[in-house]
Design an enzyme around this catalytic site. Structure first.
Site, short mmCIF file in Angstrom:
data_model
loop_
_atom_site.label_atom_id
_atom_site.label_comp_id
_atom_site.label_asym_id
_atom_site.label_seq_id
_atom_site.Cartn_x
_atom_site.Cartn_y
_atom_site.Cartn_z
N ASP A 50 0.83 -1.21 0.00
CA ASP A 50 0.00 0.00 0.00
C ASP A 50 0.86 1.26 0.00
O ASP A 50 1.98 1.26 0.51
CB ASP A 50 -0.93 -0.03 1.24
CG ASP A 50 -2.10 0.91 1.09
OD1 ASP A 50 -2.34 1.42 -0.03
OD2 ASP A 50 -2.80 1.15 2.10
N ASN A 59 1.32 3.42 -2.90
CA ASN A 59 1.87 3.85 -4.19
C ASN A 59 1.39 5.25 -4.56
O ASN A 59 2.16 6.09 -5.03
CB ASN A 59 1.43 2.91 -5.32
CG ASN A 59 2.02 1.53 -5.18
OD1 ASN A 59 2.89 1.31 -4.35
ND2 ASN A 59 1.53 0.60 -5.97
N HIS A 97 2.53 3.39 -8.99
CA HIS A 97 2.33 1.96 -9.24
C HIS A 97 3.52 1.40 -10.02
O HIS A 97 3.99 0.31 -9.74
CB HIS A 97 1.04 1.73 -10.03
CG HIS A 97 -0.20 2.15 -9.28
ND1 HIS A 97 -0.40 1.81 -7.96
CD2 HIS A 97 -1.28 2.88 -9.65
CE1 HIS A 97 -1.56 2.32 -7.56
NE2 HIS A 97 -2.11 2.98 -8.57
N LEU A 154 10.74 -20.58 -4.95
CA LEU A 154 9.78 -19.70 -4.27
C LEU A 154 8.49 -19.65 -5.07
O LEU A 154 8.52 -19.57 -6.29
CB LEU A 154 10.38 -18.28 -4.16
CG LEU A 154 9.46 -17.15 -3.72
CD1 LEU A 154 9.13 -17.27 -2.24
CD2 LEU A 154 10.10 -15.79 -3.98
#
Ligand code: IPE
Ligand code: IPE
Ligand code: MG
Length: 247
Positions: A22, A24, A39, A133
């Site tokens: 959160d 951006n 973004h 991952l």
């Protein structure tokens, strides 16, 4: 930064870290730039944090990239976010493969714009054999939607006679969620100073450690991830017991 990394206890690294990325927009505004550039800068953080997570042996990294509620943003921002998604996935596949990262996604994916959905499926397909991952993107995701969908699925099975109501236990329910097969996150991070969950992984974070930082997402990188993991490692996870009962 290497100092921070060397302080991390390898045996106590969370298997799964979830992040609410959160800030951006505020990051961009602070710099007098349009939100969309925030973004774009956020993608850099995604790259860095994914790499850092792989380096310390995290197995699953779930990133909240677009909530169902985010459709209410100005249409131009929604469109920009969706194009950024396509562009990023296409641009990153080679590196994901190089780094052993398998892409997966949770959320109401079929309701994404066609081009985003297509890029996403391609990314998932082209990285499916990677083992180091698993990067899970939460897209058009809403925890309440996910819980309702699971409930409906189980109800349908019960109604058709393939599932007895008494067999609905935690495992059965978890298998009906879109995170099926993924262990619950031990650590949930939210950036930008907000201290709310915003409809993210409600079931799965039942016992997660929460970490809130004022840092805006575009400024969150390796060092900040290592700090969060160190904070996690300093905590005592009691799961309802008392300190003396823990080995
Ligand atoms: C997070 O940053 C990215 C998405 C929700 C897609 P925001 O866009 O929410 O940034 P702020 O909260 O307005 O600063
Ligand atoms: C949560 O961030 C969703 C994502 C990070 C994708 P928001 O910025 O949309 O959340 P609220 O509106 O502040 O709760
Ligand atoms: Mg926000």
């Amino acid at each position: 930064m290497n100092d921070l990394k060397s302080l991390i206890i390898p045996d106590k690294v969370p298997r799964h870290i979830a992040i609410i990325m959160d800030g951006n927009g505020r990051w961009a505004k602070q710099k007098g730039m349009p939100r969309v550039l925030g973004h774009r800068s956020g993608v850099k953080s995604v790259r860095e944090v994914t790499e850092a997570a792989g380096e310390i042996g995290v197995e699953y990294l779930t990133l909240y990239a677009f909530s169902t509620e985010n459709w209410s943003r100005p249409p131009a921002e929604v469109t920009a976010l969706m194009s950024l998604l396509v562009e990023t996935i296409r641009g990153e596949i080679r590196d994901l493969n190089k780094n052993g990262v398998r892409l997966q996604a949770i959320g109401n994916l079929e309701a994404l714009p066609k081009s985003s959905y297509k890029a996403l499926l391609e990314g998932i397909e082209q990285t499916k054999n990677n083992k180091r991952l698993t990067l899970v993107l939460a897209l058009n995701y809403s925890a309440k939607w996910e819980i309702l969908r699971a409930t409906r699925l189980l109800a349908e099975q019960a109604a058709s006679g393939t599932l007895r109501p008494e067999d609905i236990d935690e495992r059965a329910f978890e298998n009906a969620l879109s995170t099926r097969g993924i262990p619950d996150p031990e650590l949930l991070i939210r950036t930008s100073g907000e201290t709310r969950i915003s409809n993210f992984l409600l079931w799965q974070i039942a016992y997660a450690e929460l970490y809130f930082t004022p840092v805006f997402w575009p400024d969150f990188g390796k060092e900040q991830l290592f700090e969060a993991v160190l904070s996690y490692q300093r905590r005592e996870r009691r799961f309802g017991k008392i300190s003396e009962q823990l080995v």
